[in-house]
Enzyme design. Structure first.
Site, PDB file in Angstrom:
ATOM      1  N   VAL A 284      14.396  24.661 -15.659  1.00 54.74           N
ATOM      2  CA  VAL A 284      13.508  23.808 -16.666  1.00 54.74           C
ATOM      3  C   VAL A 284      13.408  22.306 -16.194  1.00 54.74           C
ATOM      4  O   VAL A 284      12.649  21.884 -16.065  1.00 54.74           O
ATOM      5  CB  VAL A 284      14.096  23.775 -18.319  1.00 54.74           C
ATOM      6  CG1 VAL A 284      13.253  23.135 -19.061  1.00 54.74           C
ATOM      7  CG2 VAL A 284      14.021  25.344 -18.438  1.00 54.74           C
ATOM      8  N   ASP A 285      14.719  21.771 -15.983  1.00 55.55           N
ATOM      9  CA  ASP A 285      14.814  20.352 -15.788  1.00 55.55           C
ATOM     10  C   ASP A 285      13.855  19.820 -14.709  1.00 55.55           C
ATOM     11  O   ASP A 285      13.269  18.561 -14.759  1.00 55.55           O
ATOM     12  CB  ASP A 285      16.240  19.834 -15.663  1.00 55.55           C
ATOM     13  CG  ASP A 285      17.049  20.150 -16.955  1.00 55.55           C
ATOM     14  OD1 ASP A 285      16.538  20.594 -17.799  1.00 55.55           O
ATOM     15  OD2 ASP A 285      18.145  19.867 -16.863  1.00 55.55           O
TER      16      ASP A 285
ATOM     17  N   HIS B 108      19.028  27.136 -19.423  1.00 57.12           N
ATOM     18  CA  HIS B 108      18.397  26.302 -19.823  1.00 57.12           C
ATOM     19  C   HIS B 108      18.151  24.865 -18.830  1.00 57.12           C
ATOM     20  O   HIS B 108      17.051  24.287 -18.994  1.00 57.12           O
ATOM     21  CB  HIS B 108      19.135  25.548 -21.395  1.00 57.12           C
ATOM     22  CG  HIS B 108      18.012  24.689 -22.098  1.00 57.12           C
ATOM     23  ND1 HIS B 108      17.929  23.347 -21.375  1.00 57.12           N
ATOM     24  CD2 HIS B 108      17.032  25.054 -22.822  1.00 57.12           C
ATOM     25  CE1 HIS B 108      16.953  22.867 -22.245  1.00 57.12           C
ATOM     26  NE2 HIS B 108      16.557  23.653 -23.046  1.00 57.12           N
ATOM     27  N   CYS B 109      18.859  24.734 -17.869  1.00 57.38           N
ATOM     28  CA  CYS B 109      18.800  23.752 -16.929  1.00 57.38           C
ATOM     29  C   CYS B 109      18.358  24.003 -15.690  1.00 57.38           C
ATOM     30  O   CYS B 109      16.976  23.214 -15.663  1.00 57.38           O
ATOM     31  CB  CYS B 109      20.176  23.059 -16.954  1.00 57.38           C
ATOM     32  SG  CYS B 109      21.226  22.534 -18.500  1.00 57.38           S
ATOM     33  N   ILE B 110      18.660  24.403 -14.983  1.00 62.32           N
ATOM     34  CA  ILE B 110      18.141  24.390 -13.522  1.00 62.32           C
ATOM     35  C   ILE B 110      16.708  24.955 -13.356  1.00 62.32           C
ATOM     36  O   ILE B 110      15.717  24.133 -13.024  1.00 62.32           O
ATOM     37  CB  ILE B 110      19.083  25.465 -12.651  1.00 62.32           C
ATOM     38  CG1 ILE B 110      20.414  25.002 -12.703  1.00 62.32           C
ATOM     39  CG2 ILE B 110      18.592  25.340 -11.229  1.00 62.32           C
ATOM     40  CD1 ILE B 110      20.506  23.504 -12.185  1.00 62.32           C
TER      41      ILE B 110
END
Ligand code: NAD
Length: 420
Positions: A266-267, A262-264
């Site tokens: 997307v953020d 979910h992070c790398i």
């Protein structure tokens, strides 16, 4: 002495919210967890955790200790501190703050004087002040910093990491004014070993984006070098392993089939979105995205090359993918590079199955990919792609199979495998 029944109410019981609720319960706080997903709450209340880092036993222990979970938001008004950990995905490649807005509306409808509201969802700098507070103030007619207190604290949870957990990972915190910060600090100090204060919510929001953009950019760098080293006939793994013996000034990153979770992936888009508002792109982010997004098709090109060398047609070949989760020892397939790889293989007429003890189902082109139940039938395949380095795979002796292996993970376990 507080008049609130619950010390904390957690909004959004996912990978971030549930561990927080459990940790707070463990620290002897009265905890209420709220999620709009009724099925999820019912299953949690039966002691069934679908979150890898939380075992059923841990969840059951917390429930016995008094952790109260509900899909009814009315108990928020009885929670002294309210932590928001709802999703912040991309929709049409743009930051989607609809979940944060909706959580803010729910809070506003149940706001009690002197409550402390903390946003933990990852987002662009400015969200707490520009999005969260205006929604709450407009609906509740109460004033942030005066009637209720507000801050932002980025979450650093790393699913599957056995060393660094919620409690022992230092936590960055911020508040919109001194009173907010003091109250937020007091709250987190009850459940976390070390808190680090920054001067404002924008700084705290930016900390998370720096951390994830740093990973994204460095993974892209090593991926690009892996491709170039392959062309130069240099073993990138030997280079990385030797470079990381340098005790200062170098942090090692490993090449792989792309970035997931979910992070790398997307953020960094949240960061680009914000800087474009001032007419500036984040050039490093855009380059990193281009490189990391190209890795699934690069892996497929290497598989095709391998089949060519074996003088076998790629079309109608049978490929087994070992591991489809985005990282080792977890079952999360969100944004997993495996999805792009399988899509690409389907386009080329390849028959694909996967084996992943953590993943029951992975959907590509709206259909579940065929799942292999064991590693007993490896000889049915023309090629094996190791996509995720699950520890479980290390107990299997792959040297017995004649089937060629392409290892995108750089593990040492597949002795004769070709590596990325
Ligand atoms: N998963 C990670 O490893 C990780 C790490 C650091 C930060 N984050 C960030 O934390 C945030 C949450 O991520 P996650 O992985 O826990 O998400 P998740 O999808 O696992 O869980 C979010 C939960 O929020 C619930 N929800 C959505 N809208 C709601 C609402 N209006 N009211 C109540 N509940 C609602 C959903 O039903 C879901 O259960 C995101 O911003 C993410 O970027 C995630």
């Amino acid at each position: 002495m507080s008049n609130f029944k619950y010390d904390v109410g957690v909004i959004g019981l996912g990978y971030v919210g549930l561990p927080l609720a459990i940790q707070a319960t463990d620290s002897n706080l009265n905890v209420y967890g709220y999620d709009i997903d009724e099925d999820k709450v019912n299953s949690f209340n039966l002691g069934k955790s679908a979150i890898e880092d939380i075992s059923d036993a841990e969840l059951q222990k917390s429930l016995e200790k008094g952790l109260f979970l509900s899909s009814d938001p009315k108990y928020l008004s009885d929670s002294e501190t309210v932590v928001i950990s709802v999703p912040t995905p991309l929709t049409d490649y743009q930051p989607d703050l609809s979940y944060v807005r909706s959580a803010a509306e729910t809070i506003a409808k149940h706001l009690t004087k002197n409550q402390i509201i903390i946003l933990e969802s990852t987002t662009y700098p400015g969200t707490t002040i520009e999005v969260l507070i205006p929604v709450i103030e407009e609906i509740s007619h109460q004033k942030a910093g005066v009637d209720f207190y507000v801050g932002y604290s980025p979450e650093r949870i790393d699913p599957g990491n056995e060393k660094w957990n919620f409690k022992n990972t230092p936590k960055v915190i911020s508040g919109i004014n001194d009173e907010s910060l003091t109250k937020i600090k007091t709250f987190y100090e009850k459940i976390i070993d070390q808190v680090v204060t920054v001067s404002g919510t924008k700084e705290a929001e930016m900390v998370k984006l720096l951390e994830n953009t740093y990973r994204h950019v460095n993974i892209a760098l090593i991926n690009e070098l892996a491709i170039l080293c392959n062309m130069l006939e240099i073993d990138i793994w030997e280079v990385v392993n030797a470079a990381k013996t340098k005790p200062f000034g170098f942090e090692s990153f490993r090449p792989g089939p792309g970035v997931g979770g979910h992070c790398i992936p997307v953020d960094p888009n949240y960061l680009s979105f914000k800087t474009r508002q001032i007419g500036k792109p984040v050039r490093f982010v855009e380059l990193a995205q281009e490189i990391n997004n190209s890795m699934p098709s690069y892996v497929v090109s290497r598989l095709l090359e391998k089949m060519n060398l074996l003088e076998k047609p790629f079309k109608n070949s049978n490929i087994l993918i070992l591991g489809v989760a985005y990282k080792k020892d977890i079952g999360d397939v969100r944004e997993s590079p495996a999805i792009g790889i399988i899509e690409n293989l389907y386009d080329k007429g390849v028959n694909v199955k996967y084996f992943d003890p953590f993943v029951e189902k992975i959907v590509v082109n709206n259909q579940g990919v065929e799942r292999e139940e064991s590693l007993d039938n490896l000889n049915n395949y023309d090629l094996i792609l190791v996509h995720t380095a699950h520890t479980d795979f290390e107990s299997f002796d792959f040297s017995k199979t004649e089937v060629p292996i392409f290892d995108a993970t750089g593990s040492n376990h597949y002795k004769n495998a070709e590596r990325i």
